[in-house]
Design a protein around this motif. Sequence first.
Motif, PDB file in Angstrom:
ATOM      1  N   ASN A   1      88.420  28.100  22.128  1.00  0.00           N
ATOM      2  CA  ASN A   1      87.328  29.080  22.123  1.00  0.00           C
ATOM      3  C   ASN A   1      87.149  29.818  23.448  1.00  0.00           C
ATOM      4  O   ASN A   1      87.538  29.287  24.481  1.00  0.00           O
TER       5      ASN A   1
ATOM      6  N   THR B   1      83.401  19.212  17.088  1.00  0.00           N
ATOM      7  CA  THR B   1      83.702  19.325  15.663  1.00  0.00           C
ATOM      8  C   THR B   1      85.187  19.012  15.493  1.00  0.00           C
ATOM      9  O   THR B   1      86.014  19.491  16.278  1.00  0.00           O
TER      10      THR B   1
ATOM     11  N   HIS C   1      84.207  34.724  15.267  1.00  0.00           N
ATOM     12  CA  HIS C   1      83.881  33.308  15.063  1.00  0.00           C
ATOM     13  C   HIS C   1      82.745  32.938  16.013  1.00  0.00           C
ATOM     14  O   HIS C   1      82.855  33.121  17.217  1.00  0.00           O
TER      15      HIS C   1
ATOM     16  N   PRO D   1      77.589  23.888  13.714  1.00  0.00           N
ATOM     17  CA  PRO D   1      78.562  23.358  14.675  1.00  0.00           C
ATOM     18  C   PRO D   1      77.895  22.832  15.952  1.00  0.00           C
ATOM     19  O   PRO D   1      78.270  21.766  16.467  1.00  0.00           O
TER      20      PRO D   1
ATOM     21  N   PRO E   1      86.927  21.628  10.918  1.00  0.00           N
ATOM     22  CA  PRO E   1      87.959  22.578  11.369  1.00  0.00           C
ATOM     23  C   PRO E   1      89.375  21.989  11.323  1.00  0.00           C
ATOM     24  O   PRO E   1      90.328  22.713  11.040  1.00  0.00           O
TER      25      PRO E   1
ATOM     26  N   ARG F   1      82.804  23.679  24.364  1.00  0.00           N
ATOM     27  CA  ARG F   1      81.441  23.931  24.876  1.00  0.00           C
ATOM     28  C   ARG F   1      80.612  22.657  24.783  1.00  0.00           C
ATOM     29  O   ARG F   1      80.871  21.764  23.964  1.00  0.00           O
TER      30      ARG F   1
ATOM     31  N   VAL G   1      86.684  28.808   9.113  1.00  0.00           N
ATOM     32  CA  VAL G   1      85.802  27.651   9.310  1.00  0.00           C
ATOM     33  C   VAL G   1      84.389  27.991   8.795  1.00  0.00           C
ATOM     34  O   VAL G   1      83.796  27.228   8.018  1.00  0.00           O
TER      35      VAL G   1
ATOM     36  N   ARG H   1      80.109  29.789  22.807  1.00  0.00           N
ATOM     37  CA  ARG H   1      81.576  29.723  22.945  1.00  0.00           C
ATOM     38  C   ARG H   1      82.063  30.753  23.963  1.00  0.00           C
ATOM     39  O   ARG H   1      83.039  30.524  24.668  1.00  0.00           O
TER      40      ARG H   1
ATOM     41  N   ARG I   1      82.097  26.471   5.659  1.00  0.00           N
ATOM     42  CA  ARG I   1      80.722  25.985   5.900  1.00  0.00           C
ATOM     43  C   ARG I   1      79.765  26.691   4.940  1.00  0.00           C
ATOM     44  O   ARG I   1      78.877  26.057   4.369  1.00  0.00           O
TER      45      ARG I   1
ATOM     46  N   ILE J   1      78.180  19.106  17.474  1.00  0.00           N
ATOM     47  CA  ILE J   1      78.623  18.859  18.862  1.00  0.00           C
ATOM     48  C   ILE J   1      77.598  17.990  19.594  1.00  0.00           C
ATOM     49  O   ILE J   1      77.948  17.045  20.302  1.00  0.00           O
TER      50      ILE J   1
HETATM   51  C1  MLT Z   1      83.421  25.234  15.638  1.00  0.00           C
HETATM   52  O1  MLT Z   1      82.891  26.205  15.098  1.00  0.00           O
HETATM   53  O2  MLT Z   1      83.409  24.100  15.102  1.00  0.00           O
HETATM   54  C2  MLT Z   1      84.156  25.403  16.929  1.00  0.00           C
HETATM   55  O3  MLT Z   1      84.191  26.730  17.326  1.00  0.00           O
HETATM   56  C3  MLT Z   1      83.645  24.512  18.006  1.00  0.00           C
HETATM   57  C4  MLT Z   1      82.318  24.990  18.558  1.00  0.00           C
HETATM   58  O4  MLT Z   1      81.383  25.161  17.772  1.00  0.00           O
HETATM   59  O5  MLT Z   1      82.210  25.172  19.778  1.00  0.00           O
END
Ligand code: MLT
Length: 304
Positions: A119, A218, A171, A208, A222, A81, A143, A87, A147, A212
């Motif tokens: 994703n 990321t 997620h 995240p 991950p 993304r 993940v 996502r 965090r 990005i």
């Molecule tokens: C993440 O959580 O790092 C991944 O799903 C990538 C994203 O955030 O698009």
Amino acid sequence: TKVAFIGSGKIGQTIAFNVIMGSYIDEAIIYDIIPELPEKFEHELRHALASRKLKVEVLGTNNIEDVNGADIVVISAGKPRKPGMSRRDLFVDNARIMIDLADKLAKRNRGALYIMVANPVDMMASVFMKYSGEYTISTGDQVETMRMRSYIAKKLKVHVTDVNGYVGGEHGEDAVVLWSTVTVKGKPFDESMGVSKHEVEEYVKKIPGEIIRVMGGTTWGPGTIIEEIIRAVVLNENKVMSIAFPHKYEDEIIHISEPVVVGRTIGPSLEPLLDEKDRWHLMASIKDFYSVYKENLKQLEQSL
Ligand code: MLT
Ligand code: NAD
């Protein structure tokens, strides 16, 4: 053990590097559709292995026929993304890739464990499993779990191993901190410890996107966390992790994260040990996932 990495972009490279340098697998196959990319990445990995004096057989290839007989297939092929996107916006584009890969990979790697990374990761796992008939898991909320732990540890100035607990559900933006599992130095989490639940939840949801926006994707977080999932499977560690595994719901198999024992086989789940509130949140996630997934599948089928 032979592991195939499908997709060698930013996250695919980070995961493959970590797994291969861990030196607990015998063979790695790295596949991507970009000409020469896997082959040049293979050289890089060989140089790194030489420096560490390690031996792992590595093959980088653009030929899907080379991807055969793997025990584990890790799929990170697909679009990432961009800032501002969810996502879930990637569903149709990446599901098309999964349908194509389901056909090409399943017949060459029967009975492998398929681990989805692309994703929206949980829905992609469900799509891949639906079209391939192969057992598929998603890296899910392990993940988010890390965090959450890292943020609480930083705020409360404690070592990260003093923080325990899990994040579950889908997620992404709808993940839920399973507060009944969260402890600090063995004591149940309490806001009076010095950080609010809301602040932790916001961090887990938003960080995240912020990474990005600045770093373009990321990778390190991950990439390390997903390597640990693969290691738990290969070395049969039977560790509790919050990953998404298949749940039968109505007429579909769907993937939702909850704490579960991860080794050569996945399970049992620790869901029965959660309190009422956390279980209610998980149930709500499953319902929401199902309705969005069905809607997305309809759109996908119209676009095929
Ligand atoms: C993440 O959580 O790092 C991944 O799903 C990538 C994203 O955030 O698009
Ligand atoms: P990227 O653009 O750097 O890499 C994607 C790679 O997939 C590219 O090299 C591309 O050529 C390849 N690809 C596309 N179609 C393919 C196909 N049919 N077969 C083989 N390879 C193909 O993107 P990225 O940052 O590596 O992210 C990849 C995916 O992983 C995205 O969907 C992203 O959202 C997801 N991701 C998930 C997590 C997680 O925690 N689950 C973390 C980071 C990224």
